[in-house]
Write a protein that holds these residues in place. Structure first.
Motif, PDB file in Angstrom:
ATOM      1  N   MET A 172       0.844  -1.194   0.000  1.00 13.49           N
ATOM      2  CA  MET A 172       0.000   0.000   0.000  1.00 13.49           C
ATOM      3  C   MET A 172       0.885   1.253   0.000  1.00 13.49           C
ATOM      4  N   PRO A 173       0.535   2.218  -0.851  1.00 15.88           N
ATOM      5  CA  PRO A 173       1.281   3.477  -0.797  1.00 15.88           C
ATOM      6  C   PRO A 173       0.876   4.303   0.426  1.00 15.88           C
ATOM      7  N   LYS A 174       1.739   5.237   0.772  1.00 16.41           N
ATOM      8  CA  LYS A 174       1.428   6.112   1.902  1.00 16.41           C
ATOM      9  C   LYS A 174       0.327   7.086   1.510  1.00 16.41           C
ATOM     10  N   LEU A 175      -0.518   7.463   2.479  1.00 18.45           N
ATOM     11  CA  LEU A 175      -1.571   8.451   2.239  1.00 18.45           C
ATOM     12  C   LEU A 175      -1.008   9.843   2.467  1.00 18.45           C
ATOM     13  N   LYS A 176      -1.260  10.718   1.522  1.00 18.03           N
ATOM     14  CA  LYS A 176      -0.779  12.085   1.666  1.00 18.03           C
ATOM     15  C   LYS A 176      -1.859  12.956   2.290  1.00 18.03           C
ATOM     16  N   THR A 177      -1.434  13.915   3.095  1.00 21.48           N
ATOM     17  CA  THR A 177      -2.340  14.906   3.659  1.00 21.48           C
ATOM     18  C   THR A 177      -2.626  15.959   2.601  1.00 21.48           C
ATOM     19  N   LYS A 178      -3.892  16.344   2.447  1.00 20.43           N
ATOM     20  CA  LYS A 178      -4.242  17.407   1.513  1.00 20.43           C
ATOM     21  C   LYS A 178      -3.708  18.728   2.057  1.00 20.43           C
ATOM     22  N   SER A 179      -2.906  19.435   1.256  1.00 16.59           N
ATOM     23  CA  SER A 179      -2.239  20.626   1.779  1.00 16.59           C
ATOM     24  C   SER A 179      -3.217  21.758   2.045  1.00 16.59           C
ATOM     25  N   GLY A 180      -4.364  21.784   1.353  1.00 14.62           N
ATOM     26  CA  GLY A 180      -5.374  22.800   1.647  1.00 14.62           C
ATOM     27  C   GLY A 180      -6.004  22.569   3.010  1.00 14.62           C
ATOM     28  N   ALA A 181      -6.247  21.315   3.353  1.00 13.49           N
ATOM     29  CA  ALA A 181      -6.835  20.979   4.648  1.00 13.49           C
ATOM     30  C   ALA A 181      -5.838  21.219   5.774  1.00 13.49           C
ATOM     31  N   LYS A 182      -4.563  21.018   5.475  1.00 19.73           N
ATOM     32  CA  LYS A 182      -3.512  21.231   6.466  1.00 19.73           C
ATOM     33  C   LYS A 182      -3.519  22.686   6.945  1.00 19.73           C
ATOM     34  N   LYS A 183      -3.841  23.608   6.025  1.00 21.94           N
ATOM     35  CA  LYS A 183      -3.844  25.025   6.374  1.00 21.94           C
ATOM     36  C   LYS A 183      -5.135  25.458   7.059  1.00 21.94           C
ATOM     37  N   ARG A 184      -6.222  24.730   6.866  1.00 20.42           N
ATOM     38  CA  ARG A 184      -7.531  25.170   7.337  1.00 20.42           C
ATOM     39  C   ARG A 184      -8.004  24.507   8.618  1.00 20.42           C
ATOM     40  N   PHE A 185      -7.527  23.300   8.901  1.00 21.24           N
ATOM     41  CA  PHE A 185      -8.036  22.551  10.046  1.00 21.24           C
ATOM     42  C   PHE A 185      -6.905  22.162  10.981  1.00 21.24           C
ATOM     43  N   LYS A 186      -7.253  21.982  12.250  1.00 18.51           N
ATOM     44  CA  LYS A 186      -6.304  21.525  13.248  1.00 18.51           C
ATOM     45  C   LYS A 186      -7.035  20.515  14.132  1.00 18.51           C
ATOM     46  N   ILE A 187      -6.345  19.465  14.538  1.00 20.26           N
ATOM     47  CA  ILE A 187      -6.956  18.433  15.366  1.00 20.26           C
ATOM     48  C   ILE A 187      -6.529  18.658  16.816  1.00 20.26           C
ATOM     49  N   THR A 188      -7.522  18.675  17.709  1.00 21.84           N
ATOM     50  CA  THR A 188      -7.231  18.895  19.131  1.00 21.84           C
ATOM     51  C   THR A 188      -6.709  17.621  19.767  1.00 21.84           C
ATOM     52  N   GLY A 189      -6.331  17.719  21.012  1.00 20.31           N
ATOM     53  CA  GLY A 189      -5.816  16.561  21.732  1.00 20.31           C
ATOM     54  C   GLY A 189      -6.847  15.467  21.910  1.00 20.31           C
ATOM     55  N   THR A 190      -8.131  15.853  21.987  1.00 18.91           N
ATOM     56  CA  THR A 190      -9.188  14.850  22.158  1.00 18.91           C
ATOM     57  C   THR A 190      -9.732  14.339  20.831  1.00 18.91           C
ATOM     58  N   GLY A 191      -9.165  14.819  19.701  1.00 16.76           N
ATOM     59  CA  GLY A 191      -9.557  14.303  18.402  1.00 16.76           C
ATOM     60  C   GLY A 191     -10.620  15.114  17.689  1.00 16.76           C
ATOM     61  N   LYS A 192     -10.984  16.272  18.220  1.00 18.79           N
ATOM     62  CA  LYS A 192     -11.955  17.122  17.536  1.00 18.79           C
ATOM     63  C   LYS A 192     -11.253  17.963  16.484  1.00 18.79           C
ATOM     64  N   VAL A 193     -12.017  18.401  15.480  1.00 23.78           N
ATOM     65  CA  VAL A 193     -11.440  19.196  14.398  1.00 23.78           C
ATOM     66  C   VAL A 193     -11.852  20.652  14.583  1.00 23.78           C
TER      67      VAL A 193
END
Length: 66
Positions: A1-22
């Motif tokens: 299986m190839p590695k999954l890439k993070t969408k760079s647009g989402a990387k700039k717009r969203f952040k995941i908290t310690g409890t897993g919320k977006v």
């Protein structure tokens, strides 16, 4: 299986908290502030949390390593 890439647009717009919320920044503060009331601008300050199902979809498809 190839590695999954993070969408760079989402990387700039969203952040995941310690409890897993977006967390995301509120929309409507980029331009056009003259036509908005002071109350609207004040209420758009800061960040807010996505609903659980929307956040799950973001984590699954756009931020798989997040």
């Amino acid at each position: 299986m190839p590695k999954l890439k993070t969408k760079s647009g989402a990387k700039k717009r969203f952040k995941i908290t310690g409890t897993g919320k977006v967390v995301y920044a509120q929309k409507g503060k980029r331009h056009g502030m003259i036509k908005r009331t002071n109350k609207q601008i004040r209420n758009l300050r800061g960040t807010s949390i996505l609903f659980k199902t929307d956040g799950d979809n973001i984590k699954k498809y756009f931020l798989p390593n997040g």
